[in-house]
Design an enzyme around this catalytic site. Structure first.
Site, PDB file in Angstrom:
ATOM      1  N   ASN A 147      -0.632  -8.614 -35.507  1.00 42.68           N
ATOM      2  CA  ASN A 147      -0.618  -7.143 -35.497  1.00 42.68           C
ATOM      3  C   ASN A 147       0.761  -6.543 -35.763  1.00 42.68           C
ATOM      4  O   ASN A 147       0.870  -5.498 -36.390  1.00 42.68           O
ATOM      5  CB  ASN A 147      -1.214  -6.615 -34.191  1.00 42.68           C
ATOM      6  CG  ASN A 147      -0.521  -7.167 -32.968  1.00 42.68           C
ATOM      7  OD1 ASN A 147       0.265  -8.107 -33.056  1.00 42.68           O
ATOM      8  ND2 ASN A 147      -0.800  -6.573 -31.838  1.00 42.68           N
ATOM      9  N   GLU A 158       2.814 -13.818 -24.045  1.00 38.81           N
ATOM     10  CA  GLU A 158       2.521 -12.384 -24.223  1.00 38.81           C
ATOM     11  C   GLU A 158       1.098 -12.293 -24.727  1.00 38.81           C
ATOM     12  O   GLU A 158       0.836 -12.518 -25.912  1.00 38.81           O
ATOM     13  CB  GLU A 158       3.485 -11.775 -25.237  1.00 38.81           C
ATOM     14  CG  GLU A 158       4.929 -11.734 -24.795  1.00 38.81           C
ATOM     15  CD  GLU A 158       5.160 -10.813 -23.626  1.00 38.81           C
ATOM     16  OE1 GLU A 158       4.307  -9.939 -23.352  1.00 38.81           O
ATOM     17  OE2 GLU A 158       6.184 -10.982 -22.948  1.00 38.81           O
ATOM     18  N   CYS A 173      -1.895  -4.947 -28.266  1.00 39.55           N
ATOM     19  CA  CYS A 173      -2.237  -5.663 -27.031  1.00 39.55           C
ATOM     20  C   CYS A 173      -2.265  -4.767 -25.806  1.00 39.55           C
ATOM     21  O   CYS A 173      -3.060  -4.960 -24.901  1.00 39.55           O
ATOM     22  CB  CYS A 173      -1.229  -6.784 -26.814  1.00 39.55           C
ATOM     23  SG  CYS A 173       0.467  -6.205 -26.941  1.00 39.55           S
ATOM     24  N   GLU A 185       9.386 -10.185 -22.479  1.00 35.69           N
ATOM     25  CA  GLU A 185      10.192 -10.012 -23.683  1.00 35.69           C
ATOM     26  C   GLU A 185      11.022  -8.752 -23.486  1.00 35.69           C
ATOM     27  O   GLU A 185      10.771  -7.944 -22.594  1.00 35.69           O
ATOM     28  CB  GLU A 185       9.300  -9.896 -24.922  1.00 35.69           C
ATOM     29  CG  GLU A 185       8.498 -11.174 -25.116  1.00 35.69           C
ATOM     30  CD  GLU A 185       8.038 -11.416 -26.537  1.00 35.69           C
ATOM     31  OE1 GLU A 185       7.249 -10.593 -27.032  1.00 35.69           O
ATOM     32  OE2 GLU A 185       8.458 -12.425 -27.134  1.00 35.69           O
TER      33      GLU A 185
END
Ligand code: NDP
Length: 487
Positions: free
Chosen positions: A152, A249, A283, A461
């Protein structure tokens, strides 16, 4: 339209191919036509990449942090200078509208490079007073890190992983999603041009089997994956069995809570951003929109009106606000979820169809879709759809909505819209989610850590937190007197 790279992989500062690798076609999702033909990495390519990373890393780690940062900073400047070209490449590979890729993809990777270029110069261990003797800690790199990306935000994911890894003195071997192989190669070229020594950022293409070959390679010290929960479980299991560091993630089914006193248009804007940006393939999307009873009907009416105005079509048209989904498989999956929503009794407020777009008949488009009357147990309220499908649920009380919002295995993000600030803070404190927004949605500045609670992931992150996940701590004890020995 073609975007054939010079070769499939980028290893030790050069393009590389191996004709034995399985074919991997990159498709423009708006037309379904191929734009590039690449090859998956063979074991030989994986070996060359890992060995190049191993060989380059020690000298890189010995540089002064500010010197490593200088190279990252230069790469950030090159990314920004090439933003138009990189945005076009990303639009071709992902189908996302050019008005999005221009602001959210290479630009976000550049932000990460710039942030970590500066942060690394002040990221030090601690000095510990031991009352005479003293101790200090050193933050040391892990060695060779593997990055595995989703489709994405391809260049953003590559930047978010490589920037802290490299800043910290590691080398990286990165595998993009097989759906979007192109922009990571462009990032590798940018790094080389900025002066990054060969072997420190390598790109190898491939499917999941190449990903797992990288994870289980003996030289791999750490793996960072952006992907779905099932993939995360597999990779974490593999990494864990070999005692390797891992950051996951993963996906989500995040709640967005709108109280009666919210600014209506802002709340709708947030809900639309949190469901329709990148055709819903984000997400952290707030796909369960809980609206308090008193505002519910007005919310739905204005939401439907604004949703029907979304311009869907050619992603290269600067006026286009929504492009296609990434692939035929994703298209089928999202349409199947829409059918499930209808059959389980949700009310289709708008969208739900494949739009007819002249010249784009082969594309993977789905109209922005809103369901109301959704209950907590419906499939569309429980599973990650990863498409432009918003579920609106109604609620009455604060305690009730907190419990329902948390009633999911996921925990990536949450949002709350209200003018009552004490309530906003009270609610986000209760949210079991790694990132919460108050009167906003889906903004992820590099300065804030990003990652999931529960099944949505492990590790973070961005921000200084990411440097922690790309390093290990060495404790040093320093004696300033004699050794007290009983012998
Ligand atoms: P996948 O989980 O299908 O794939 C992610 C990456 O892992 C791909 O590069 C994939 O390769 C690779 N892979 C697949 N199987 C293995 C394996 N056994 N070992 C190692 N690597 C493997 O995710 P998608 O690409 O479909 O992305 C969508 C998902 O990503 C959604 O669930 C979304 O929520 C999540 N996501 C999470 C984000 C976050 O930051 N939390 C951000 C963006 C997306 P290949 O594609 O070639 O199969």
């Amino acid at each position: 339209m073609r975007a054939q790279p010079k070769a499939s992989h980028y290893v030790n500062g050069s393009y590389l191919d191996d004709a034995q690798g399985a074919e991997l076609a990159s498709i423009h999702p708006a037309t379904g036509e191929p734009i590039a033909l690449l090859r998956a990495a063979t074991p030989n390519v994986v070996e060359l990449a890992m060995e190049a990373a191993r060989a380059a890393q020690p000298a890189w780690a010995r540089l002064k942090p500010v010197e490593r940062g200088r190279i990252l900073r230069r790469a950030a400047d090159i990314l920004r200078a090439r933003n138009d070209e990189l945005s076009q490449l990303e639009t071709l590979d992902t189908g996302k509208p050019i008005q999005e890729t221009t602001v959210a993809d290479a630009a976000s990777a550049a932000d990460a490079l710039e942030f970590f270029a500066g942060a690394i110069a002040v990221y030090n261990g601690e000095m510990v007073d031991l009352g005479g003797p003293f101790g200090y800690t050193r933050r040391e790199p892990l060695g060779v890190c593997v990055g595995i990306g989703a489709w994405n935000y391809p260049i953003q994911v590559a930047g978010w992983k490589s920037a802290p890894a490299l800043a910290m003195g590691n080398a990286m071997v990165f595998k993009p999603s097989e759906n979007t192989p192109l922009s990571a190669l462009a990032l590798a070229e940018v790094y080389s041009e900025a002066g990054l020594p060969d072997g420190l950022f390598n790109v190898v293409q491939g499917y999941g089997d190449v990903g797992s070959a990288l994870v289980s390679h003996p030289l791999t010290a750490k793996v960072s994956v952006t992907g779905s929960v099932p993939t995360g479980r597999k990779v974490l299991g593999l990494a864990g069995s070999q005692m390797k560091h891992a950051t996951m993630e993963l996906g989500g089914k995040s709640p967005l809570i709108v109280f009666d006193d919210a600014d209506l248009e802002n709340a709708i804007g947030g809900a639309m951003l949190g469901n329709f940006y990148s055709s819903g393939q984000v997400c952290s999307n707030g796909t369960r929109v809980f609206v308090q009873r008193g505002l519910h009907d007005r919310f739905l009416e204005r939401l439907a009106a604004r949703t029907k105005n979304i311009r869907i079509g050619d992603p290269f048209d600067p006026e286009t606000q929504m492009g296609p989904l990434i692939s035929k498989a994703q298209h089928e999956k999202v349409l199947a979820y829409i059918e499930t929503g209808k059959s389980e009794g949700a009310t289709l407020v708008c969208g739900g169809n494949v739009p007819s777009l002249q010249g784009f008949e082969g594309g993977f488009f789905v109209e922005p879709t809103v369901f109301s009357g959704v209950t907590d147990t419906m499939t569309i309220a429980r599973e990650e759809i990863f498409g432009p499908v918003m579920s609106v649920l109604s609620f009455d009380e604060e305690d009730e909505v907190i419990a329902r919002a948390n009633g999911t295995e996921f925990g990536l993000a949450a949002g709350v819209f209200t003018r009552d600030l004490p309530r906003a803070h009270r609610v986000v404190r209760e949210m079991q989610a790694g990132t919460c927004w108050i009167n906003a949605y889906n903004l992820t500045p590099v300065e804030l850590p990003f990652g999931g609670y529960k099944q949505s992931g492990i590790g973070r992150e961005n921000a200084l937190a990411a440097l922690g996940h790309y390093s290990q701590v060495k404790s040093v004890y320093v004696e300033t007197g004699d050794v007290e020995s009983p012998y």
